[in-house]
Design an enzyme around this catalytic site. Structure first.
Site, PDB file in Angstrom:
ATOM      1  N   CYS A  30      43.930  59.019  51.367  1.00  0.00           N
ATOM      2  CA  CYS A  30      43.036  59.016  52.534  1.00  0.00           C
ATOM      3  C   CYS A  30      43.317  57.818  53.441  1.00  0.00           C
ATOM      4  O   CYS A  30      42.990  56.681  53.086  1.00  0.00           O
ATOM      5  CB  CYS A  30      41.593  59.002  52.031  1.00  0.00           C
ATOM      6  SG  CYS A  30      40.365  58.642  53.272  1.00  0.00           S
ATOM      7  N   CYS A  33      40.288  55.756  54.531  1.00  0.00           N
ATOM      8  CA  CYS A  33      39.772  54.966  53.398  1.00  0.00           C
ATOM      9  C   CYS A  33      40.482  53.614  53.340  1.00  0.00           C
ATOM     10  O   CYS A  33      39.860  52.575  53.108  1.00  0.00           O
ATOM     11  CB  CYS A  33      39.975  55.713  52.087  1.00  0.00           C
ATOM     12  SG  CYS A  33      39.077  57.268  51.969  1.00  0.00           S
TER      13      CYS A  33
END
Length: 107
Positions: A30, A33
């Protein structure tokens, strides 16, 4: 750097903690993230009353499902073992603090 929690120690590290705990639900793949990680480190350094931990949803899917995490990054602030505030997605530090109700504490 935030500590990593697993399904095995989530209850002890988060739910039984006597301080506020911010859980970063994330995954290695991600991009957002990774982008938000330095912001979380900064918040953790500035706030001694707050513990920041990371939970990898690929490795710990049951915990993510329990808290209805549908997209990442999802940040859940736990207070007294209960979800207190939620922020979804990468965002600037000031917006993140507002979403989680931390902005008032800093003022």
């Amino acid at each position: 750097m935030a500590d990593t929690v697993t399904e095995q120690d989530f209850e002890q590290q988060v739910l039984q903690s006597d301080q506020l705990v911010l859980v970063d639900f994330w995954a290695e793949w991600c991009g957002p993230c990774h982008a938000i990680a330095p912001v979380l480190d900064e918040i953790a350094q500035e706030r001694s009353e707050l513990k920041v931990v990371k939970l990898n949803i690929d490795e710990q899917p049951a915990v993510a499902q329990r808290y209805g995490v549908m997209s990442i990054p999802t940040l859940i602030l736990f207070k007294d073992g209960e979800p207190h505030a939620v922020a979804v997605g990468a965002m600037p530090k000031s917006m993140l603090e507002q979403r989680l109700g931390l902005a008032e504490a800093a003022a």
